[in-house]
Design an enzyme around this catalytic site. Structure first.
Site, short mmCIF file in Angstrom:
data_model
loop_
_atom_site.label_atom_id
_atom_site.label_comp_id
_atom_site.label_asym_id
_atom_site.label_seq_id
_atom_site.Cartn_x
_atom_site.Cartn_y
_atom_site.Cartn_z
N HIS A 1 0.81 -1.21 0.00
CA HIS A 1 0.00 0.00 0.00
C HIS A 1 0.85 1.26 0.00
O HIS A 1 0.45 2.28 -0.54
CB HIS A 1 -0.95 0.01 1.20
N GLY A 2 1.97 1.20 0.65
CA GLY A 2 2.78 2.42 0.67
C GLY A 2 4.11 2.18 1.35
O GLY A 2 4.25 1.27 2.18
#
Lengths: 92, 490
Positions: free
Chosen positions: B341-342
């Site tokens: 996701h990040g």
């Protein structure tokens, strides 16, 4: 974690392609008429440059037809009632 | 190019017209669709559109080579090379900054202090940081990399036939509705459709497509944008300015904002694909109605959770080995899911939290003698309690996910523990929008089938008029300006 569901194409439901094309055509035409004025205004808020000139040139006739037909009132009325009520910032 | 914009509307109208008018020329039709997808992506950056095309060509070449080769060791080398190349590209664009500034430098600081080389470290940072700052993350790279990986691995496992041509595979990888924020459609689902484009004999489920697109636009433009602007963004920007009640409201708002935002993108993507005659699997199925966290992951971002299960969790051994190994596998899967996701410790912690909670959930269910999967029809009270509990567990995890840094997450959690009276953000409008956001889950899955069927029975022109009027109302009710979708950053 599960297997992906809904992968099987559904049975033949809906409308044939020709009617769907007509439906999409009606949709875009009416959408332009209802929103032409707002879109033209929005194009005016773009940064000065070729993109702004292009969109204003393209949307100018749409805006005129939208105003002449009176259909721009639908968007304007929604914005003035629901939109403004919903999107006003709370007073500190 | 963003979905809720004039440019996209014009683009889609042209693509739709070309797609259905070129039925007699199938090859040209495929080329036009690929050109449209590349234009959609290249509207943001042509360089990255070319990179996407290169990724399609290289992955297809690798898959063809693996498919033709019979030697198991050579096949293994081929798949390993392809997976490594994809992950290297993803890693370079997404994790270089994180690796250098959040891992390497914090580790190097005490070592350099000990060996008296701090000045060299500072000089190195001054040289490297400007280079790292110039790296721009290509939109949607995480999504299309995972699609490419699933294709190559499926060909290696002989689960999917290799694409008939590079054009088919490029159309699969770059198909514009799902290119930048999913759903991550498997090759086995979409590639056969790309091989044999729908002809004019198909019937288009316009009722479903219109409901998905208009519902998605309402979710994004009215609900998600409102929740972000009025509740979630202010609270997460400066949690120290708000009391516990407001912080709680901000967290609830973010939970519903991310659902409305992300499921809106998936819905619009599925709807646009439907109008072009392609079928995608669903990506959300009323996630906040889940009774356990395991069930939540069966309902939230289904295409990612099933990808992680099939290409990471099961190859690691899944739940087929010891209980400890199962827990380790779960933790690893969710740690990597968080990192997907990040690039940040908040995302790693978010993934770890989910992995640990899922492990604990298994242990508790086993200790209580409950079946591994929750019953389809739990008692009313149990279902209600379970839903409320899991909603709050997920909300807690969203704090880690949304907070820009760990100290901000800490401030927010501290604020939540110091209850004060008064709640300046609690208004009638806030309650209304939160309620609508929660209720919109009822539109997920096949629940609205009767509505779609009824709409399908309307004459074509009535459907067109109704859709235009509803969209005009949505545009009028939403705030001005176009906010990007949350998942674009991943």
């Amino acid at each position: 974690m599960s297997r992906q569901s809904g992968t099987t194409p559904p049975e033949a439901i809906g409308m044939d392609v020709g009617r769907a094309c007509f439906c999409i055509g009606v949709f875009f035409a009416l959408l332009l008429l209802c929103n032409g004025a707002a879109m033209y205004e929005s194009a005016g808020r773009l940064a000065y440059g070729p993109a702004r000139d292009f969109w204003r040139a393209v949307l100018r006739p749409v805006e005129r037809v939208s105003r002449v037909s009176g259909l721009f009132h639908a968007r304007g009325w929604t914005q003035a009632t629901v939109g403004e009520w919903l999107n006003q910032m709370e007073k500190e | 190019m963003l979905f809720p914009t004039t440019v996209f509307a014009l683009f889609f109208a042209i693509v739709f017209a070309l797609h259905w008018s070129l039925v007699p020329v199938p090859r040209l039709r495929k080329v036009v669709l690929l050109g449209a997808s590349l234009f959609f992506y290249g509207y943001w950056s042509w360089k990255f559109a070319l990179m996407l095309l290169a990724s399609a060509v290289l992955n297809h070449a690798a898959a063809c080579w693996i498919d033709r080769t019979d030697d198991p060791r050579a096949r293994r080398r081929g798949v390993a090379f392809s997976v490594a190349a994809n992950l290297l590209v993803l890693g370079f664009f997404k994790y270089t900054g994180f690796f250098f500034t959040k891992m390497l430098v914090p580790l190097a600081v005490p070592l350099c202090a000990r060996f008296g080389t701090t000045e060299q470290l500072i000089a190195l940072q001054e040289q490297v940081l400007p280079v790292i700052e110039r790296i721009v993350l290509p939109v949607g790279i995480s999504f299309y990399t995972f699609q490419a990986l699933s294709y190559v691995v499926d060909v290696y496992w002989r689960k999917t036939a290799v694409a008939a041509s590079v054009l088919d595979f490029a159309n699969y990888l770059a198909f514009f509705p799902q290119l930048v924020a999913g759903p991550i459609v498997r090759a086995s689902d979409l590639l056969p459709q790309m091989g044999r484009f729908p002809d004019r004999s198909v019937r288009l489920d316009t009722g479903r497509a219109a409901t998905l697109i208009l519902g998605g636009l309402f979710k994004k433009m009215v609900v998600a944008n409102w929740l972000a602007q009025h509740l979630a963004d202010p609270v997460f920007a400066m949690p120290e300015n708000y009391g516990a009640g407001d912080l709680l409201l901000g967290v609830y708002a973010y939970a519903l904002q991310i659902y409305c935002d992300f499921s809106a993108y998936s819905d619009i993507a599925i709807g646009c694909a439907l109008l072009l005659g392609f079928h995608f699997p669903i990506n959300f199925h009323a996630p906040y109605f889940a009774v356990t966290l395991q069930e939540f992951w069966r309902r939230w971002h289904i295409s990612l959770s099933s990808w992680l299960r099939d290409y990471l969790y099961i190859p690691l051994g899944g739940s087929q080995r010891s209980a400890t190994r199962t827990r380790v596998n779960l933790l690893l899967t969710f740690l990597l899911g968080g990192l997907w996701h990040g690039a940040g410790w908040t995302f790693v912690l978010w993934g770890a939290f989910h992995g640990v909670y899922l492990s604990l959930e298994r242990v508790v269910r086993r200790l209580c003698g409950l079946p591994e999967k929750p019953s389809a029809n739990p008692g009313l009270l149990w279902a209600l309690l379970g839903r409320v509990w899991i909603f709050h567990v997920v909300c807690f995890s969203w704090i880690l996910f949304r907070a820009p840094s760990l100290p901000v997450a800490g401030d927010l959690l501290r604020g939540l523990c110091q209850w004060e009276t008064g709640c300046q953000l609690l208004t009638g409008r806030a309650v209304l929008v939160l309620g609508i956001g929660f209720a919109l889950q009822l539109l997920d899955g096949s629940r609205p089938r009767p509505v779609w069927d009824r709409v399908n029975r309307w004459p074509a022109w009535v459907q067109g008029v109704a859709a235009a009027v509803i969209l005009t109302l949505i545009l009028g009710a939403g705030p001005s300006g176009v906010a990007p979708f949350i998942y674009f950053q991943f």
